[in-house]
Design a protein around this motif. Sequence first.
Motif, PDB file in Angstrom:
ATOM      1  N   ASN A  60      -9.024   6.807  -2.356  1.00  0.00           N
ATOM      2  CA  ASN A  60      -9.668   6.670  -3.620  1.00  0.00           C
ATOM      3  C   ASN A  60     -10.910   5.758  -3.435  1.00  0.00           C
ATOM      4  O   ASN A  60     -10.858   4.801  -2.835  1.00  0.00           O
ATOM      5  CB  ASN A  60      -8.652   5.772  -4.683  1.00  0.00           C
ATOM      6  N   GLY A 114      -6.937   2.549  -8.671  1.00  0.00           N
ATOM      7  CA  GLY A 114      -7.562   2.512  -7.165  1.00  0.00           C
ATOM      8  C   GLY A 114      -6.763   3.241  -6.326  1.00  0.00           C
ATOM      9  O   GLY A 114      -6.859   3.308  -5.275  1.00  0.00           O
ATOM     10  N   TYR A 115      -5.813   4.136  -6.765  1.00  0.00           N
ATOM     11  CA  TYR A 115      -4.987   5.049  -6.013  1.00  0.00           C
ATOM     12  C   TYR A 115      -4.866   6.293  -6.395  1.00  0.00           C
ATOM     13  O   TYR A 115      -5.028   6.552  -7.678  1.00  0.00           O
ATOM     14  CB  TYR A 115      -3.258   4.523  -6.155  1.00  0.00           C
ATOM     15  N   ASP A 150       2.417   4.700  -2.825  1.00  0.00           N
ATOM     16  CA  ASP A 150       1.926   5.500  -3.901  1.00  0.00           C
ATOM     17  C   ASP A 150       3.212   6.009  -4.686  1.00  0.00           C
ATOM     18  O   ASP A 150       4.131   5.949  -4.375  1.00  0.00           O
ATOM     19  CB  ASP A 150       0.916   6.587  -3.560  1.00  0.00           C
ATOM     20  N   PRO A 168       1.010  -1.285  -0.026  1.00  0.00           N
ATOM     21  CA  PRO A 168       0.080   0.017   0.169  1.00  0.00           C
ATOM     22  C   PRO A 168       1.146   1.350   0.191  1.00  0.00           C
ATOM     23  O   PRO A 168       1.016   1.864   0.942  1.00  0.00           O
ATOM     24  CB  PRO A 168      -0.967  -0.316   1.300  1.00  0.00           C
ATOM     25  N   PHE A 202      -4.830   6.226  -0.480  1.00  0.00           N
ATOM     26  CA  PHE A 202      -5.817   5.101  -0.274  1.00  0.00           C
ATOM     27  C   PHE A 202      -7.156   5.687  -0.205  1.00  0.00           C
ATOM     28  O   PHE A 202      -8.143   4.793  -0.027  1.00  0.00           O
ATOM     29  CB  PHE A 202      -5.272   4.585   1.018  1.00  0.00           C
ATOM     30  N   PHE A 255     -10.194   1.970  -4.088  1.00  0.00           N
ATOM     31  CA  PHE A 255      -9.105   1.332  -3.402  1.00  0.00           C
ATOM     32  C   PHE A 255      -9.480   0.171  -2.820  1.00  0.00           C
ATOM     33  O   PHE A 255      -8.840  -0.989  -3.103  1.00  0.00           O
ATOM     34  CB  PHE A 255      -8.397   2.182  -2.423  1.00  0.00           C
TER      35      PHE A 255
END
Length: 293
Positions: free
Chosen positions: A197, A59-60, A34, A32, A195, A200
């Motif tokens: 999003n 998803g991010y 970015d 997890p 996270f 996510f």
Amino acid sequence: MLNRIDAGVLNVTYAESGDADGRAVVLLHGFPYDIRAYDDVSGLLAAAGCRVITPYLRGYGPTRFLSADTPRSGQQAALAHDLLALMDALAIPDAVLAGYDWGGRAACIVAALWPQRVRGLVSGGGYNVQDIAASVKPQAPENEWRYWYQYYFHGERGRAGLAQDRYAFCQLLWRLWSPNWRFDEETYRRSAAAFDNPDFVEVVIHSYRHRFGLAPGDPAYEHTESLLAAQPPISVPAVVLDGAGDGVSLSGDSAGHERFFSGPYQRRVVPVAGHNLPQEAAQDFAGAILALL
């Protein structure tokens, strides 16, 4: 600088730095994490004259699906096709691909199946293509313990737990996976914003169920998944990095992965570093990329 572009099924938000006419490098984060994981690496590459592209994965962050009807898949083939679509949208014919965790998986798949698009590969953890057919075979007890979060996500309690407090859950994984890295709250907070999003949770849960054969994939990627089932070799020049302090992957896990690489291949162990290799060992990560250029 952050930019947005429609690419395949996504509107992708990505950072770009360096020389627009330089050698293209695409940096791919994992779960997890970015794009902030690559802040230092991208600076080093830009200073060396590269064109550096660092996208938020599906998803991010601000990356979004273009259609509400697109399955929120986290399967390996989806990540690879997202990468290809981004390269097409940005008119990048070939690039050095570098990633770890989910990002390393996308990079490995594109390198294996579309080698003409890849000038070189840097992969944290080695050959990251999932062998879904073999996923039911138990691993050593030490590995089974380390993968507790994956089994947690297999049930609805895990989905609810991630949705209820993704901030604390992912921060726990950061601590467990990089036990020698003393990151502060602000460093984590900058990445944890990604996270939030809306997709996510669904993308993450699907990823950890599909890889064990517990959830169907997106039919759009069925052919690619059938190719990946054969564990195709990677023929492009590759550097594999292992963090000696990785708390989720046993140090040395990739020691036998050379059998998956048919081209020029190096394996380097990074002392002390944990799972988040580019953020913990930027010089080593950037150096591996520059060695391929």
